[in-house]
Design a protein around this motif. Structure first.
Motif, PDB file in Angstrom:
ATOM      1  N   MET A   1       0.845  -1.166  -0.058  1.00 10.74           N
ATOM      2  CA  MET A   1       0.175   0.056   0.062  1.00 10.74           C
ATOM      3  C   MET A   1       0.870   1.201   0.113  1.00 10.74           C
ATOM      4  N   ALA A   2       0.701   2.070  -1.023  1.00 13.25           N
ATOM      5  CA  ALA A   2       1.287   3.346  -1.148  1.00 13.25           C
ATOM      6  C   ALA A   2       0.770   4.343   0.160  1.00 13.25           C
ATOM      7  N   GLU A   3       1.468   5.116   0.437  1.00 18.60           N
ATOM      8  CA  GLU A   3       1.123   6.037   1.477  1.00 18.60           C
ATOM      9  C   GLU A   3      -0.104   6.921   1.182  1.00 18.60           C
ATOM     10  N   GLY A   4      -1.176   6.629   1.745  1.00 23.79           N
ATOM     11  CA  GLY A   4      -2.465   7.159   1.480  1.00 23.79           C
ATOM     12  C   GLY A   4      -3.248   6.583   0.424  1.00 23.79           C
ATOM     13  N   ILE A   5      -2.839   5.833  -0.309  1.00 19.49           N
ATOM     14  CA  ILE A   5      -3.370   4.976  -1.381  1.00 19.49           C
ATOM     15  C   ILE A   5      -3.549   3.524  -1.029  1.00 19.49           C
ATOM     16  N   LEU A   6      -4.722   2.897  -1.284  1.00 21.30           N
ATOM     17  CA  LEU A   6      -5.056   1.504  -1.153  1.00 21.30           C
ATOM     18  C   LEU A   6      -5.617   1.013  -2.464  1.00 21.30           C
ATOM     19  N   ARG A   7      -5.301  -0.067  -3.088  1.00 24.94           N
ATOM     20  CA  ARG A   7      -5.668  -0.724  -4.206  1.00 24.94           C
ATOM     21  C   ARG A   7      -5.985  -1.892  -4.124  1.00 24.94           C
ATOM     22  N   VAL A   8      -7.141  -2.306  -4.537  1.00 24.75           N
ATOM     23  CA  VAL A   8      -7.675  -3.910  -4.195  1.00 24.75           C
ATOM     24  C   VAL A   8      -8.281  -4.315  -5.478  1.00 24.75           C
ATOM     25  N   ASP A   9      -8.196  -5.718  -5.506  1.00 24.12           N
ATOM     26  CA  ASP A   9      -9.078  -6.202  -6.743  1.00 24.12           C
ATOM     27  C   ASP A   9     -10.331  -6.648  -6.197  1.00 24.12           C
ATOM     28  N   VAL A  10     -11.408  -6.647  -6.566  1.00 24.38           N
ATOM     29  CA  VAL A  10     -12.649  -6.990  -5.988  1.00 24.38           C
ATOM     30  C   VAL A  10     -13.508  -7.900  -6.970  1.00 24.38           C
ATOM     31  N   PRO A  11     -13.466  -9.103  -6.769  1.00 23.92           N
ATOM     32  CA  PRO A  11     -13.938  -9.979  -7.849  1.00 23.92           C
ATOM     33  C   PRO A  11     -15.509 -10.122  -7.937  1.00 23.92           C
ATOM     34  N   THR A  12     -16.210 -10.153  -6.844  1.00 26.01           N
ATOM     35  CA  THR A  12     -17.570 -10.456  -6.885  1.00 26.01           C
ATOM     36  C   THR A  12     -18.317  -9.445  -6.238  1.00 26.01           C
ATOM     37  N   ALA A  13     -19.720  -9.463  -6.476  1.00 30.71           N
ATOM     38  CA  ALA A  13     -20.629  -8.238  -5.900  1.00 30.71           C
ATOM     39  C   ALA A  13     -20.357  -8.545  -4.423  1.00 30.71           C
ATOM     40  N   GLU A  14     -20.490  -9.636  -3.904  1.00 33.16           N
ATOM     41  CA  GLU A  14     -20.293  -9.989  -2.491  1.00 33.16           C
ATOM     42  C   GLU A  14     -19.170  -9.178  -1.861  1.00 33.16           C
ATOM     43  N   ASP A  15     -17.940  -9.253  -2.411  1.00 33.35           N
ATOM     44  CA  ASP A  15     -16.764  -8.822  -2.080  1.00 33.35           C
ATOM     45  C   ASP A  15     -16.886  -7.212  -2.016  1.00 33.35           C
ATOM     46  N   MET A  16     -17.472  -6.806  -2.974  1.00 35.89           N
ATOM     47  CA  MET A  16     -17.826  -5.161  -3.171  1.00 35.89           C
ATOM     48  C   MET A  16     -18.636  -4.597  -1.852  1.00 35.89           C
ATOM     49  N   GLN A  17     -19.528  -5.564  -1.370  1.00 35.71           N
ATOM     50  CA  GLN A  17     -20.387  -5.134  -0.396  1.00 35.71           C
ATOM     51  C   GLN A  17     -19.404  -5.271   0.619  1.00 35.71           C
ATOM     52  N   HIS A  18     -18.600  -6.134   0.926  1.00 35.32           N
ATOM     53  CA  HIS A  18     -17.627  -6.514   2.096  1.00 35.32           C
ATOM     54  C   HIS A  18     -16.658  -5.324   2.293  1.00 35.32           C
ATOM     55  N   LEU A  19     -16.139  -4.921   1.206  1.00 30.14           N
ATOM     56  CA  LEU A  19     -15.291  -3.402   1.066  1.00 30.14           C
ATOM     57  C   LEU A  19     -16.012  -2.659   1.682  1.00 30.14           C
ATOM     58  N   GLY A  20     -17.346  -2.415   1.197  1.00 29.49           N
ATOM     59  CA  GLY A  20     -18.189  -1.321   1.804  1.00 29.49           C
ATOM     60  C   GLY A  20     -18.404  -1.388   3.228  1.00 29.49           C
ATOM     61  N   GLU A  21     -18.770  -2.556   3.766  1.00 30.88           N
ATOM     62  CA  GLU A  21     -18.655  -2.686   5.066  1.00 30.88           C
ATOM     63  C   GLU A  21     -17.326  -2.526   5.999  1.00 30.88           C
ATOM     64  N   LEU A  22     -16.341  -2.717   5.484  1.00 29.36           N
ATOM     65  CA  LEU A  22     -14.961  -2.278   6.189  1.00 29.36           C
ATOM     66  C   LEU A  22     -14.675  -0.940   6.109  1.00 29.36           C
ATOM     67  N   VAL A  23     -15.202  -0.078   5.001  1.00 27.35           N
ATOM     68  CA  VAL A  23     -15.113   1.426   5.128  1.00 27.35           C
ATOM     69  C   VAL A  23     -16.140   1.576   6.279  1.00 27.35           C
ATOM     70  N   ALA A  24     -17.303   1.368   6.020  1.00 25.51           N
ATOM     71  CA  ALA A  24     -18.244   1.626   7.254  1.00 25.51           C
ATOM     72  C   ALA A  24     -17.819   1.409   8.537  1.00 25.51           C
ATOM     73  N   GLY A  25     -17.027   0.228   8.863  1.00 20.23           N
ATOM     74  CA  GLY A  25     -16.405   0.161  10.204  1.00 20.23           C
ATOM     75  C   GLY A  25     -15.537   1.251  10.436  1.00 20.23           C
ATOM     76  N   ALA A  26     -15.090   1.828   9.525  1.00 17.51           N
ATOM     77  CA  ALA A  26     -13.986   2.850   9.626  1.00 17.51           C
ATOM     78  C   ALA A  26     -14.560   4.201   9.817  1.00 17.51           C
ATOM     79  N   LEU A  27     -15.739   4.515   9.605  1.00 18.14           N
ATOM     80  CA  LEU A  27     -16.477   5.669   9.587  1.00 18.14           C
ATOM     81  C   LEU A  27     -16.740   6.373  10.788  1.00 18.14           C
ATOM     82  N   HIS A  28     -16.252   7.721  10.748  1.00 19.93           N
ATOM     83  CA  HIS A  28     -16.661   8.758  12.053  1.00 19.93           C
ATOM     84  C   HIS A  28     -17.521   9.697  11.611  1.00 19.93           C
ATOM     85  N   GLY A  29     -18.551  10.241  12.590  1.00 18.66           N
ATOM     86  CA  GLY A  29     -19.116  11.611  12.234  1.00 18.66           C
ATOM     87  C   GLY A  29     -18.260  12.684  11.235  1.00 18.66           C
TER      88      GLY A  29
END
Length: 198
Positions: A1-29
């Motif tokens: 991972m380059a500083e401040g940039i993360l690149r991932v390959d997402v093979p399925t719709a389920e994986d895309m939803q999982h990535l969204g859940e991971l981002v949601a877990g890091a969200l703040h107001g």
């Protein structure tokens, strides 16, 4: 991972939803998340993962014809979360507005006027402590209004296994390349945490 940039390959719709859940877990107001990518790239699927991660009970659909939808849920720590999901596709100054790419101050002013008329300018400039703004097609908009943000770009699959004449045709199937970019300091460590969980 380059500083401040993360690149991932997402093979399925389920994986895309999982990535969204991971981002949601890091969200703040007060967070602003900008989601870019062509039609059919998986932006709505990703956003559904955000909805699941924020424990939003109602269906998460693209607000294309309503411009913005507001939903309530909970952050990972249990505090109230208010999600404002904006689809800027039809707004002047959206990512598909060529005038924005020319750097025209007139285009920026049109965008700000449109946001003000919709009542979105203040919420984007200073979200409440329990509010998260997720903007589709709005990277130009966010760069004007939100100096701290997470930018997510989804590249649709190019299916190279078909016949040579169709080798450059975008498809709704296949692996997506997703780039998450921290703009400002607040997302740097959270992006590293997402990378570790992915």
């Amino acid at each position: 991972m380059a500083e401040g940039i993360l690149r991932v390959d997402v093979p399925t719709a389920e994986d895309m939803q999982h990535l969204g859940e991971l981002v949601a877990g890091a969200l703040h107001g007060s967070d602003v998340v900008v989601l870019s990518g062509p039609l059919g790239a998986g932006k709505t699927t990703f956003t559904q993962g955000i909805g699941t991660g924020l424990q939003i009970d109602e269906p998460v659909v693209s607000p294309t014809f309503t411009i913005a939808r507001e939903m309530d849920g909970r952050f990972s720590g249990g505090l109230h979360a208010h999600l404002v999901h904006v689809d800027a596709y039809r707004l002047p100054g959206s990512d598909n507005d060529d005038a924005m790419y020319s750097g025209s101050q007139n285009a920026v002013n049109r965008l700000l006027d449109e946001l003000e008329s919709l009542g979105l300018d203040e919420i984007l400039e200073a979200p409440d402590d329990d509010t998260v703004i997720l903007i589709e097609w709005g990277s130009m908009m966010a760069s004007v209004l939100a100096p701290e943000r997470l930018e997510i770009d989804i590249d649709r699959s190019v299916d190279n296994e078909e016949s040579p004449c169709a080798s450059d045709e975008l498809t709704s199937n296949g692996t997506r390349r997703v780039t998450l970019r921290a703009v400002g300091l607040s997302w740097q460590s959270r992006l590293e945490s997402i990378a570790q969980k992915w």
